[in-house]
Scaffold this active site. Structure first.
Site, short mmCIF file in Angstrom:
data_model
loop_
_atom_site.label_atom_id
_atom_site.label_comp_id
_atom_site.label_asym_id
_atom_site.label_seq_id
_atom_site.Cartn_x
_atom_site.Cartn_y
_atom_site.Cartn_z
CB SER A 158 21.17 42.64 35.54
OG SER A 158 22.21 42.28 36.15
CG ASP A 215 36.80 51.69 32.99
OD1 ASP A 215 36.37 52.41 34.08
OD2 ASP A 215 38.15 51.43 33.19
CG HIS A 274 39.39 53.19 36.93
ND1 HIS A 274 40.41 53.70 37.05
CD2 HIS A 274 39.37 52.86 35.43
CE1 HIS A 274 41.56 53.57 35.89
NE2 HIS A 274 40.78 53.09 35.06
CD GLU A 319 61.10 25.50 39.84
OE1 GLU A 319 61.25 26.53 40.39
OE2 GLU A 319 60.99 24.28 40.51
#
Length: 333
Positions: free
Chosen positions: A51, A83, A108, A227
């Site tokens: 990692s 997930d 989660h 905008e």
């Protein structure tokens, strides 16, 4: 409405003799681990040997181990990797090392609710889900505040799961802002719906549709960008600070009139029917199945759609304009 818990409702002492493993060191993982550490908890980070986060976690003063080593040593294992990666890692690196009375936790509910991770019946299972990105969880903690969290108990073997979850939430700063009790089902389904229909899917498509409409009518792409995209933050901040009423109070009368008279012409009954269809796909598990199969197939549709949208004119225009605005796009720590 579920009960909301604050600092006075949680006791850190229940965690003092426990070892907590944070699996993953991304957005949420780094914030949870560092906040727990600064709250005096015994915490370690579980990562794959290769990692890229290994050295970063060490540099942050945290103990880093492989996921099997961390799972073996921990009493509480908080799984904070994406997930789509959780099931494989749970089966190979976490499940074999679970002991009776341990707790596994989630940020989660997806994998528990849709049966991708099925814990043994001798461990606690809970969720503490901050309602904000990891950098905010960390920054607000350092400022003496916190990010509101959701809390859910799926399995309470020790009869202490709720106390442990509340203490965990307190240790990452959640009880400073408020912790709302819910269920894995409710958190998962509302979270997925919000992302798909409003916060991400709905907003991004509305932005692009507005931009395209102006550009196709011959207006400047730069003006269309300002905008339909750039000013969105100003509006969202006003809503965040005081609701839709606050936004309407703060904008011009012309803008407020346009809002109340034209909004429903865009979000029509057909749009609302499509929202209900999207919610049904989540509730029935068909979205979860689609997402799981897409990842198993190495994301062909996902990658193609990301590439398509990355080539939209609004991305090229925005990239050029943001370079002219040094105050925009500062990297978040």
């Amino acid at each position: 409405m579920g009960k909301i818990y604050y600092d006075k409702d949680a006791d850190l002492k229940i965690l003092k003799k426990k070892t907590i493993a944070i699996v993953g060191y991304g957005s949420q993982g780094h914030a949870h681990a560092r906040n727990l550490h600064d709250s005096g908890m015994k915490v370690m980070v579980g990562l794959r040997k290769e990692s890229a986060f290994w050295k970063r976690a060490q540099k942050d003063g945290l103990k880093v181990m492989t996921v099997p080593e961390a799972s073996k040593a921990a009493d509480i294992i908080m799984i904070l990797i994406p997930d789509d990666k959780q099931r494989a890692m749970y089966e190979s690196d976490i499940k074999p090392h679970l002991k009776k009375g341990n707790a596994i936790a989630f940020g989660h509910g997806f994998n528990i609710h849709f049966g991708q991770v099925v814990p043994p019946d001798n461990v606690d299972v809970f969720m503490v889900a901050p309602k904000g990105p990891g950098h905010l969880v960390r920054r607000t903690y350092e400022q003496g505040a916190g990010v509101p969290c959701l809390l859910a108990i799926q399995q309470d073997v020790t009869k202490n799961a709720k106390k442990i979850a509340l203490a965990y939430a307190k240790a990452i700063g959640g009880t400073r802002a408020g912790v709302l009790e819910t269920t894995f089902k409710e958190e998962t389904e509302t979270d997925l719906f919000g992302e798909q229909a409003v916060l991400c899917g709905g907003v991004t498509e509305l932005i692009r549709a507005g931009f395209d409409t102006l550009v196709e009518a011959g207006y400047s792409p730069d003006l269309a960008y300002f905008e339909c995209l750039h000013e969105l933050k100003l509006i969202v901040d006003l809503i965040y600070e005081g609701g839709i009423g606050n936004m309407r109070y703060s904008i011009s009368t012309t803008a407020a009139y346009g809002d109340v008279t034209r909004g429903r012409r865009l979000i029509t009954e057909d749009t609302r029917k499509e929202m209900k269809k999207i919610l049904y796909e989540i509730q029935s598990g068909s979205f979860a199945r689609e997402f799981i199969l897409e990842n198993q197939a190495n994301r062909p549709v996902f990658n193609a759609l990301l590439k398509r949208d990355s080539e939209h004119m609004i991305e090229k225009v925005g990239d050029r304009l943001r370079k002219m605005m040094p105050f925009v796009g500062k990297k978040l720590k």
